[in-house]
Design an enzyme around this catalytic site. Structure first.
Site, PDB file in Angstrom:
ATOM      1  N   SER A 145      31.753  39.159  37.276  1.00  8.54           N
ATOM      2  CA  SER A 145      32.411  40.462  37.122  1.00  8.54           C
ATOM      3  C   SER A 145      31.828  41.225  35.936  1.00  8.54           C
ATOM      4  O   SER A 145      31.579  42.430  36.003  1.00  8.54           O
ATOM      5  CB  SER A 145      33.913  40.283  36.900  1.00  8.54           C
ATOM      6  OG  SER A 145      34.516  39.756  38.049  1.00  8.54           O
ATOM      7  N   ARG A 183      29.391  44.732  36.015  1.00  9.91           N
ATOM      8  CA  ARG A 183      29.858  45.907  35.265  1.00  9.91           C
ATOM      9  C   ARG A 183      28.827  46.323  34.205  1.00  9.91           C
ATOM     10  O   ARG A 183      28.570  47.513  33.995  1.00  9.91           O
ATOM     11  CB  ARG A 183      31.203  45.607  34.596  1.00  9.91           C
ATOM     12  CG  ARG A 183      32.373  45.628  35.589  1.00  9.91           C
ATOM     13  CD  ARG A 183      33.565  44.879  35.022  1.00  9.91           C
ATOM     14  NE  ARG A 183      34.780  45.026  35.820  1.00  9.91           N
ATOM     15  CZ  ARG A 183      35.028  44.381  36.955  1.00  9.91           C
ATOM     16  NH1 ARG A 183      34.130  43.545  37.455  1.00  9.91           N
ATOM     17  NH2 ARG A 183      36.174  44.557  37.599  1.00  9.91           N
ATOM     18  N   GLY A 203      31.236  42.517  47.411  1.00 12.35           N
ATOM     19  CA  GLY A 203      32.323  43.501  47.470  1.00 12.35           C
ATOM     20  C   GLY A 203      32.492  44.208  46.135  1.00 12.35           C
ATOM     21  O   GLY A 203      32.764  45.411  46.088  1.00 12.35           O
ATOM     22  N   ARG A 225      34.804  44.000  55.341  1.00 10.21           N
ATOM     23  CA  ARG A 225      35.833  43.985  54.283  1.00 10.21           C
ATOM     24  C   ARG A 225      36.418  45.376  54.061  1.00 10.21           C
ATOM     25  O   ARG A 225      35.733  46.388  54.224  1.00 10.21           O
ATOM     26  CB  ARG A 225      35.240  43.387  53.000  1.00 10.21           C
ATOM     27  CG  ARG A 225      34.824  41.937  53.254  1.00 10.21           C
ATOM     28  CD  ARG A 225      34.412  41.227  52.022  1.00 10.21           C
ATOM     29  NE  ARG A 225      35.498  41.141  51.050  1.00 10.21           N
ATOM     30  CZ  ARG A 225      35.324  40.727  49.810  1.00 10.21           C
ATOM     31  NH1 ARG A 225      34.110  40.363  49.400  1.00 10.21           N
ATOM     32  NH2 ARG A 225      36.338  40.666  48.985  1.00 10.21           N
ATOM     33  N   SER A 244      44.406  45.253  42.507  1.00  7.94           N
ATOM     34  CA  SER A 244      42.964  45.053  42.661  1.00  7.94           C
ATOM     35  C   SER A 244      42.198  45.653  41.493  1.00  7.94           C
ATOM     36  O   SER A 244      42.232  46.862  41.261  1.00  7.94           O
ATOM     37  CB  SER A 244      42.491  45.691  43.971  1.00  7.94           C
ATOM     38  OG  SER A 244      41.085  45.794  43.968  1.00  7.94           O
ATOM     39  N   GLN A 295      39.066  45.791  41.456  1.00  7.09           N
ATOM     40  CA  GLN A 295      37.949  46.546  42.031  1.00  7.09           C
ATOM     41  C   GLN A 295      38.358  47.989  42.292  1.00  7.09           C
ATOM     42  O   GLN A 295      37.578  48.920  42.048  1.00  7.09           O
ATOM     43  CB  GLN A 295      37.461  45.872  43.310  1.00  7.09           C
ATOM     44  CG  GLN A 295      36.885  44.485  43.024  1.00  7.09           C
ATOM     45  CD  GLN A 295      36.299  43.823  44.244  1.00  7.09           C
ATOM     46  OE1 GLN A 295      36.436  44.313  45.363  1.00  7.09           O
ATOM     47  NE2 GLN A 295      35.647  42.696  44.044  1.00  7.09           N
ATOM     48  N   ASP A 300      40.770  34.431  42.581  1.00  9.69           N
ATOM     49  CA  ASP A 300      39.564  33.765  43.093  1.00  9.69           C
ATOM     50  C   ASP A 300      39.669  32.242  43.031  1.00  9.69           C
ATOM     51  O   ASP A 300      38.762  31.542  43.484  1.00  9.69           O
ATOM     52  CB  ASP A 300      38.330  34.225  42.293  1.00  9.69           C
ATOM     53  CG  ASP A 300      37.993  35.678  42.589  1.00  9.69           C
ATOM     54  OD1 ASP A 300      38.458  36.201  43.623  1.00  9.69           O
ATOM     55  OD2 ASP A 300      37.265  36.292  41.778  1.00  9.69           O
ATOM     56  N   ARG A 318      40.687  33.105  53.500  1.00 15.11           N
ATOM     57  CA  ARG A 318      40.788  31.839  52.759  1.00 15.11           C
ATOM     58  C   ARG A 318      42.057  31.066  53.087  1.00 15.11           C
ATOM     59  O   ARG A 318      42.090  29.846  52.907  1.00 15.11           O
ATOM     60  CB  ARG A 318      40.672  32.102  51.249  1.00 15.11           C
ATOM     61  CG  ARG A 318      39.259  32.477  50.855  1.00 15.11           C
ATOM     62  CD  ARG A 318      39.059  32.702  49.368  1.00 15.11           C
ATOM     63  NE  ARG A 318      37.656  32.978  49.087  1.00 15.11           N
ATOM     64  CZ  ARG A 318      37.203  33.566  47.988  1.00 15.11           C
ATOM     65  NH1 ARG A 318      38.058  33.942  47.039  1.00 15.11           N
ATOM     66  NH2 ARG A 318      35.919  33.781  47.812  1.00 15.11           N
ATOM     67  N   ARG A 325      33.200  30.227  47.512  1.00 12.66           N
ATOM     68  CA  ARG A 325      34.277  29.485  46.838  1.00 12.66           C
ATOM     69  C   ARG A 325      34.879  28.417  47.758  1.00 12.66           C
ATOM     70  O   ARG A 325      35.394  27.399  47.283  1.00 12.66           O
ATOM     71  CB  ARG A 325      35.345  30.434  46.317  1.00 12.66           C
ATOM     72  CG  ARG A 325      34.775  31.403  45.255  1.00 12.66           C
ATOM     73  CD  ARG A 325      35.799  31.963  44.330  1.00 12.66           C
ATOM     74  NE  ARG A 325      35.318  33.190  43.720  1.00 12.66           N
ATOM     75  CZ  ARG A 325      34.451  33.250  42.706  1.00 12.66           C
ATOM     76  NH1 ARG A 325      33.973  32.139  42.176  1.00 12.66           N
ATOM     77  NH2 ARG A 325      34.061  34.416  42.224  1.00 12.66           N
TER      78      ARG A 325
HETATM   79  C1  S3P Z   1      36.714  41.295  41.112  1.00 11.82           C
HETATM   80  C2  S3P Z   1      38.025  41.493  41.410  1.00 11.82           C
HETATM   81  C3  S3P Z   1      38.766  40.696  42.411  1.00 11.82           C
HETATM   82  C4  S3P Z   1      38.073  39.390  42.703  1.00 11.82           C
HETATM   83  C5  S3P Z   1      36.612  39.576  42.937  1.00 11.82           C
HETATM   84  C6  S3P Z   1      35.934  40.204  41.731  1.00 11.82           C
HETATM   85  C7  S3P Z   1      36.068  42.194  40.137  1.00 11.82           C
HETATM   86  O1  S3P Z   1      38.877  41.436  43.603  1.00 11.82           O
HETATM   87  O2  S3P Z   1      38.661  38.758  43.810  1.00 11.82           O
HETATM   88  O3  S3P Z   1      36.002  38.318  43.230  1.00 11.82           O
HETATM   89  O4  S3P Z   1      34.974  41.876  39.628  1.00 11.82           O
HETATM   90  O5  S3P Z   1      36.651  43.244  39.855  1.00 11.82           O
HETATM   91  P1  S3P Z   1      40.109  42.462  43.812  1.00 11.82           P
HETATM   92  O6  S3P Z   1      40.154  43.290  42.603  1.00 11.82           O
HETATM   93  O7  S3P Z   1      39.824  43.272  45.018  1.00 11.82           O
HETATM   94  O8  S3P Z   1      41.307  41.572  43.986  1.00 11.82           O
END
Ligand code: S3P
Length: 431
Positions: free
Chosen positions: A22, A26, A96, A124, A167, A169, A315, A346, A388
């Site tokens: 993550s 970023r 994603g 997704r 989320s 994300q 996760d 999952r 995972r």
């Molecule tokens: C992530 C946020 C999570 C996580 C993903 C990485 C990120 O997803 O499951 O593996 O880097 O912001 P969500 O924010 O959609 O739950």
């Protein structure tokens, strides 16, 4: 690729798992639009992060990998308005995180772009970001809920938005779009989610603050470059953490692991199960807490995981399910319906594959229920193309009787290409 796992007599050693996915993604995205050169040490080198790197290069950013193991990245930031259009679609592979965060960044550009990815990523959900970005004025069209996403140039406005899903994300996509908005971005979270974007933006000089589940940022004129060392990924360390609790003759030490409290829900859950996990050398490194983890084998008891705890370990449910098979009593997971839209479903995958190994586990709409302890036995199990799942089932194989074969184990390259090397390095052929 098939990977065969046998239960070893003992597990032992000191390991620094690779850098945080993550944070690496970023840092690459934000470093690319900073004013000047960002230095990123100990970045993660894997399919997901390389997708982000290749995309920023395609947008005209020069990125060099340096050092003996290419572990240092120098990102020549082009400034907020310096990206150049790419003639080809921006290919996010199976990431994603890259697609959702990039959509926020591209929404504010003065040129059009198309975001696409693997067959898996194309399934997704993307409406969760296209809808709020649309409320900011973004012009994004796609195939229903899914990628490819076509983004046209548009003037972006500020927004005050209550997120319907917990989320990071979605939150991060809005904050990245906010770099280009004409007003503040205010995001209300229903439950805490990982806050790496907020911490990194603050380190880059952005006026951003979070209180009581409300994040507010004002569009900056420019971003200061980053100078960071990426912590070891807690989500990767989690597999060996649980192996170190479940294998009766394990002595594993995990060094320099990111311990940001928005990521370590699994520690809370395992502690509630009675796990013995020592944390040493806790320090703050570049705005992120890190420390060493020393799990000790011992009995666990079943617990309930629900509510705010679920997003903090989102996760980690595959490896948590493996731990739950060894806990005395019933473990119940609720409020984790997001697990159905990760790299695989999952909930259904864990139930099907752990049952093959002798676990007593059943699915519910928003989680699963496990009765333990169960004696696991080896089996041929499917990773469903989900990194995972592959790693969690491999840890199950370390404590199962006989031989376990992980089908499609090469998917670990998504976040942890050296997983099986690291696992092998911990295997002791005698006690
Ligand atoms: C992530 C946020 C999570 C996580 C993903 C990485 C990120 O997803 O499951 O593996 O880097 O912001 P969500 O924010 O959609 O739950």
């Amino acid at each position: 690729m098939e990977q065969v796992i046998f239960p070893p007599p003992a597990l032992g050693g000191v390991l620094r798992v690779p850098g945080d996915r993550s944070i690496t993604v970023r840092a690459v995205l934000l470093g690319a639009v900073a004013d000047g050169v960002s230095v990123i040490r100990d970045r993660l080198d894997c399919d997901d992060t390389n997708a982000a790197l290749d995309i920023m290069r395609a947008l005209g950013v020069s990125i060099r990998a340096e050092g003996a193991t290419n572990a240092v990245l120098r990102v020549d930031g082009v400034g907020l308005r310096g990206l150049r259009p790419s003639p080809a679609p921006l290919y996010c592979n199976a990431s994603g995180t890259t697609m959702r965060l990039l959509a926020g960044l591209m929404a504010g550009q003065a040129f059009a772009s198309t975001l696409d990815g693997s067959a898996q990523l194309r399934t997704r959900p993307m409406r969760r970001i296209t809808e709020p970005l649309g409320l900011m004025g973004a012009a994004i069209s796609g195939t229903g809920d899914c990628a490819p996403l076509h983004i046209q140039p548009a003037a972006l406005h500020g927004i005050e938005y209550a997120m319907p899903v917990a989320s990071a994300q979605v939150k991060s996509a809005l904050l990245l779009a906010g770099l280009y908005a004409d007003g503040a971005v205010i995001v209300h979270e229903g439950a805490p989610t990982r806050d790496h974007t907020e911490r990194m933006m603050a380190a880059m000089g952005v006026d951003i603050a979070a209180h009581d589940l409300v994040v507010m940022m004002r569009p900056p004129r420019s971003l200061r470059p980053l100078d960071i060392t990426v912590p070891a990924d807690f989500s990767s360390a989690a597999f060996f953490l649980v192996a170190g609790l479940l294998h009766p003759r394990a002595r594993i030490e995990l060094r320099g692991v990111g311990l940001n409290p928005t990521r370590t829900g699994l520690l809370r859950a395992l502690n509630a199960m009675g796990a013995d996990i020592r944390i040493q050398n806790s320090v703050l490194q570049g705005g992120e807490p890190i420390g060493d983890l020393l799990p000790a084998p011992g009995a666990l008891r079943g617990i309930e995981v629900s509510g705010d705890l679920a997003p903090l370990m989102i996760d980690e449910f595959p490896i948590f399910a493996v731990a739950a098979t060894q806990a005395r009593g019933t473990t119940v997971v609720r409020d984790a319906q997001e697990l159905r839209v990760k790299e695989s479903n999952r909930i259904d995958g864990l139930v099907a594959e752990l049952r093959r190994m002798g676990a007593r586990i059943e699915s519910t709409a928003d989680g699963f229920i496990v009765d333990g302890p169960a004696r696991l036995h080896g089996a041929a199990v499917d990773a469903y193309g989900d990194h995972r799942m592959a790693m969690a089932l491999s840890v199950a194989g370390l404590i199962a009787e006989g031989e376990t074969t992980i089908l499609g184990a090469d998917c670990v390259s998504k976040t942890y290409p050296t997983f099986y090397n690291d696992l092998t390095s911990l295997i002791k052929t005698h006690e």
